[in-house]
Design a protein around this motif. Structure first.
Motif, PDB file in Angstrom:
ATOM      1  N   GLY A 195       0.799  -1.215   0.000  1.00 52.81           N
ATOM      2  CA  GLY A 195       0.000   0.000   0.000  1.00 52.81           C
ATOM      3  C   GLY A 195       0.831   1.265   0.000  1.00 52.81           C
ATOM      4  N   LEU A 196       2.095   1.170   0.440  1.00 51.23           N
ATOM      5  CA  LEU A 196       2.992   2.326   0.463  1.00 51.23           C
ATOM      6  C   LEU A 196       3.873   2.389  -0.775  1.00 51.23           C
ATOM      7  N   ASP A 197       3.838   1.334  -1.559  1.00 45.82           N
ATOM      8  CA  ASP A 197       4.739   1.202  -2.711  1.00 45.82           C
ATOM      9  C   ASP A 197       4.233   2.024  -3.895  1.00 45.82           C
ATOM     10  N   ASP A 198       5.065   2.927  -4.381  1.00 45.09           N
ATOM     11  CA  ASP A 198       4.694   3.717  -5.554  1.00 45.09           C
ATOM     12  C   ASP A 198       5.621   3.458  -6.743  1.00 45.09           C
ATOM     13  N   SER A 199       6.436   2.395  -6.619  1.00 37.10           N
ATOM     14  CA  SER A 199       7.361   2.087  -7.711  1.00 37.10           C
ATOM     15  C   SER A 199       7.169   0.670  -8.254  1.00 37.10           C
ATOM     16  N   GLY A 200       6.163  -0.061  -7.763  1.00 39.75           N
ATOM     17  CA  GLY A 200       5.895  -1.402  -8.261  1.00 39.75           C
ATOM     18  C   GLY A 200       6.913  -2.430  -7.840  1.00 39.75           C
ATOM     19  N   ARG A 201       7.599  -2.206  -6.709  1.00 36.30           N
ATOM     20  CA  ARG A 201       8.663  -3.117  -6.280  1.00 36.30           C
ATOM     21  C   ARG A 201       8.214  -4.103  -5.211  1.00 36.30           C
ATOM     22  N   VAL A 202       6.923  -4.156  -4.929  1.00 36.50           N
ATOM     23  CA  VAL A 202       6.429  -5.067  -3.895  1.00 36.50           C
ATOM     24  C   VAL A 202       5.456  -6.071  -4.516  1.00 36.50           C
ATOM     25  N   ILE A 203       5.746  -7.340  -4.289  1.00 34.15           N
ATOM     26  CA  ILE A 203       4.818  -8.428  -4.624  1.00 34.15           C
ATOM     27  C   ILE A 203       4.136  -8.830  -3.330  1.00 34.15           C
ATOM     28  N   TYR A 204       2.814  -8.777  -3.331  1.00 38.35           N
ATOM     29  CA  TYR A 204       2.052  -9.001  -2.103  1.00 38.35           C
ATOM     30  C   TYR A 204       1.473 -10.416  -2.088  1.00 38.35           C
ATOM     31  N   VAL A 205       1.750 -11.146  -1.017  1.00 42.91           N
ATOM     32  CA  VAL A 205       1.250 -12.513  -0.852  1.00 42.91           C
ATOM     33  C   VAL A 205       0.481 -12.596   0.456  1.00 42.91           C
ATOM     34  N   SER A 206      -0.698 -13.192   0.419  1.00 45.52           N
ATOM     35  CA  SER A 206      -1.495 -13.320   1.644  1.00 45.52           C
ATOM     36  C   SER A 206      -2.309 -14.608   1.594  1.00 45.52           C
ATOM     37  N   SER A 207      -2.973 -14.887   2.710  1.00 48.65           N
ATOM     38  CA  SER A 207      -3.741 -16.126   2.837  1.00 48.65           C
ATOM     39  C   SER A 207      -5.081 -15.843   3.479  1.00 48.65           C
ATOM     40  N   LEU A 208      -6.111 -16.510   2.982  1.00 56.19           N
ATOM     41  CA  LEU A 208      -7.414 -16.484   3.627  1.00 56.19           C
ATOM     42  C   LEU A 208      -7.571 -17.663   4.588  1.00 56.19           C
ATOM     43  N   SER A 209      -6.693 -18.646   4.449  1.00 57.42           N
ATOM     44  CA  SER A 209      -6.795 -19.861   5.266  1.00 57.42           C
ATOM     45  C   SER A 209      -6.465 -19.605   6.723  1.00 57.42           C
ATOM     46  N   LYS A 210      -5.624 -18.608   7.005  1.00 58.30           N
ATOM     47  CA  LYS A 210      -5.245 -18.343   8.385  1.00 58.30           C
ATOM     48  C   LYS A 210      -6.451 -17.919   9.222  1.00 58.30           C
ATOM     49  N   ILE A 211      -7.374 -17.164   8.608  1.00 65.88           N
ATOM     50  CA  ILE A 211      -8.562 -16.725   9.322  1.00 65.88           C
ATOM     51  C   ILE A 211      -9.654 -17.791   9.277  1.00 65.88           C
ATOM     52  N   LEU A 212      -9.891 -18.356   8.106  1.00 68.13           N
ATOM     53  CA  LEU A 212     -10.970 -19.328   7.957  1.00 68.13           C
ATOM     54  C   LEU A 212     -10.571 -20.681   8.521  1.00 68.13           C
ATOM     55  N   ALA A 213      -9.786 -21.453   7.778  1.00 69.00           N
ATOM     56  CA  ALA A 213      -9.331 -22.765   8.234  1.00 69.00           C
ATOM     57  C   ALA A 213      -8.148 -23.172   7.371  1.00 69.00           C
ATOM     58  N   PRO A 214      -7.063 -23.661   7.974  1.00 70.05           N
ATOM     59  CA  PRO A 214      -5.876 -24.038   7.207  1.00 70.05           C
ATOM     60  C   PRO A 214      -6.169 -25.054   6.114  1.00 70.05           C
ATOM     61  N   GLY A 215      -7.136 -25.953   6.375  1.00 70.72           N
ATOM     62  CA  GLY A 215      -7.439 -27.008   5.419  1.00 70.72           C
ATOM     63  C   GLY A 215      -8.052 -26.507   4.130  1.00 70.72           C
ATOM     64  N   LEU A 216      -8.559 -25.274   4.100  1.00 76.50           N
ATOM     65  CA  LEU A 216      -9.140 -24.738   2.871  1.00 76.50           C
ATOM     66  C   LEU A 216      -8.079 -24.397   1.832  1.00 76.50           C
ATOM     67  N   ARG A 217      -6.844 -24.122   2.288  1.00 79.91           N
ATOM     68  CA  ARG A 217      -5.712 -23.868   1.388  1.00 79.91           C
ATOM     69  C   ARG A 217      -6.064 -22.842   0.309  1.00 79.91           C
ATOM     70  N   LEU A 218      -6.357 -21.622   0.732  1.00 75.05           N
ATOM     71  CA  LEU A 218      -6.672 -20.587  -0.240  1.00 75.05           C
ATOM     72  C   LEU A 218      -5.915 -19.307   0.116  1.00 75.05           C
ATOM     73  N   GLY A 219      -5.125 -18.835  -0.834  1.00 76.31           N
ATOM     74  CA  GLY A 219      -4.403 -17.587  -0.677  1.00 76.31           C
ATOM     75  C   GLY A 219      -4.469 -16.806  -1.964  1.00 76.31           C
ATOM     76  N   PHE A 220      -3.690 -15.744  -2.047  1.00 77.24           N
ATOM     77  CA  PHE A 220      -3.680 -14.960  -3.272  1.00 77.24           C
ATOM     78  C   PHE A 220      -2.396 -14.136  -3.353  1.00 77.24           C
ATOM     79  N   VAL A 221      -2.089 -13.702  -4.550  1.00 79.54           N
ATOM     80  CA  VAL A 221      -0.920 -12.873  -4.799  1.00 79.54           C
ATOM     81  C   VAL A 221      -1.364 -11.658  -5.593  1.00 79.54           C
TER      82      VAL A 221
END
Length: 488
Positions: free
Chosen positions: A318-344
């Protein structure tokens, strides 16, 4: 004879009807009940199993509908001949094989031996332990099962099925992409186009895909030390050179070593494993270092949603203004690890290549799960779950911190500011790995910290204590047991 064959368990989480049906199916498919075998009457089987006759009748009828049983007038139910169709008949005599020139040597054939790398180890039966101080698991008692069931039921509707049941080649569920773009990312200060978002099988797959697309033998990847061990292993599989980077009470330290790195993996929200949160001034400083050196930052933004601070820091992306950050996150940490769903989230050109890579591996994550999670988000179930988990974790973290201060005053730790674990430095001379192995027999389960260090000996006395699954009432007794382990 039928009770032992179709025996049911009173303490099973499965319904009686489910158990009877599955036992009969197993017996038919493994050949115990060949075609034409008569089954006992519903009354007789109900008597032997001590269940309602209607339960047996419903089980039999379902098996008739699915072709496993055939109902004969006045003679009951028999195993259908359809169950034996389309099966390979085993040879009467074993085939004579030519002698082997040499035994097959898989060790020599393997181009990658990932099993030899150090990884975080957790027993799969952790629920059997009385004091499971584990990170990365979820408390099923907190999971909003009714809301999730509603979303799954809706996802199975005829109109929804026509969307997720088809082959979308390499595309994701547009509803989930839109929910992430408009509901999840703005919470982190990120605004992205749908072409810049891709769904993955958890954050883990996102990191692996990035390594496939970007790393080679000449790549230098900067990793926090201590840091995420699986990222270290992923880099080594690709032959990349790992550059350990020190962390302090504010996270990754921007320092000259960054200049030698092509990519830097960083966990600013809750540093893995120390749990410290990187302040905004440090984040901007890190972005300046990356801009000046030409490095690309891979932001692994796990545990950001459960910050105890009412005003969480914006993501690096969110602070990056030069396109140098690739963002990786997970929805499984909140929902359930077994769902295995994240995004980039990344530049559309990179996302296009990641989609092509993902297609060669799995095409795309299961669309039925994508749609169920999209509905979960769109119906407003996600935010209440975050609030509930945050409150629960805050209380457990307080109880754990108080117990550690009282029972193990010689250990060093920082009070948790979010997430679901505390990083503990025990007195020198304590071997966490050996102790963790010894004290499992007492029901105590904790994670040795040496696996997070590039130099394993540097983390010998460190421990990661998770509190996401241990009941609050067991935290203090568990810490008393841990104090004995450390003191012993």
């Amino acid at each position: 004879m039928w009770a032992p064959l179709f025996g049911i368990q009173d303490d099973s989480v499965r319904t009686l009807q489910f158990q009877i049906r599955s036992r009969i199916v197993d017996s038919i498919l493994d050949g115990t009940l060949p075609a034409g075998t008569p089954l006992p009457s519903s009354r007789k089987l109900a008597t032997e199993l001590k269940v309602s006759r209607n339960t047996v009748i419903l089980s039999y009828q379902q098996l008739v509908d699915d072709g496993f049983l055939h109902a004969r007038e006045r003679s009951g139910f028999v195993v259908s001949s359809q169950t034996q169709e389309r099966r390979v008949v085993p040879p009467v005599e074993p085939r004579q094989l030519p002698p082997l020139v040499e035994d097959l040597n898989w060790e020599a054939r393997l181009r990658s031996q990932s099993s030899r790398y150090r990884s975080i180890e957790k027993p799969t039966n952790w629920q059997a332990y009385k004091y499971p101080f584990l990170y990365g698991q979820f408390d099923s008692s907190v999971f909003p099962i009714n809301a999730w069931r509603q979303c799954c039921r809706q996802a199975l509707g005829v109109l929804e099925l026509s969307d997720w049941g088809r082959d979308t080649i390499d595309e994701d569920d547009p509803l989930l992409i839109e929910q992430i773009r408009t509901r999840i990312l703005p919470r982190r200060g990120i605004w992205a186009d749908k072409s810049e978002i891709m769904i993955t099988l958890g954050a883990q797959q996102a990191l692996f895909l990035l390594s496939e697309a970007l790393f080679c033998e000449k790549t230098v990847i900067g990793l926090e030390d201590p840091g995420y061990p699986d990222m270290r292993n992923i880099a080594r599989i690709k032959g990349a050179r790992v550059q350990p980077l020190p962390v302090d009470e504010h996270g990754l330290i921007p320092q000259p070593g960054l200049a030698a790195c092509d990519y830097v993996h960083v966990t600013p929200s809750h540093q893995c494993p120390t749990t410290v949160t990187m302040p905004q001034t440090r984040r901007r400083e890190l972005l300046d270092y990356a801009r000046q050196s030409g490095a690309v930052l891979i932001e692994d933004d796990y545990d950001s949603e459960t910050s105890f601070d009412n005003a969480p820091q914006p993501a690096l992306k969110g602070l990056d203004d030069s396109g140098r950050v690739i963002y990786v996150s997970s929805l499984s940490k909140i929902l359930a690890p077994g769902l295995r769903l994240g995004f980039v989230v990344a530049d559309a050109r990179l996302i296009r290549e990641l989609r092509a890579l993902r297609r060669l591996m799995v095409r795309h994550p299961p669309l039925n799960n994508q749609r169920a999670i999209a509905l979960f988000l769109s119906l407003g179930h996600y935010e209440p779950l975050i609030r509930r988990l945050t409150g629960l974790y805050r209380q457990r973290a307080r109880v754990l911190g108080d117990a550690l201060s009282h029972h193990i005053p010689s250990a060093k730790f920082r009070p948790a500011t979010g997430g679901s674990c505390i990083w503990l430095e025990s007195p020198q001379g304590f071997n966490a790995t050996e102790s963790a192995r010894q004290w499992r027999s007492e029901g105590l389960l904790f994670e040795p910290g040496d696996v997070f260090f590039d130099d394993r000996s540097a983390g010998r006395s460190h421990i990661r204590l998770g509190y996401s699954v241990i009941p609050e009432a067991r935290i203090e007794p568990g810490v008393r047991l841990l104090a004995q382990a450390i003191g012993g």
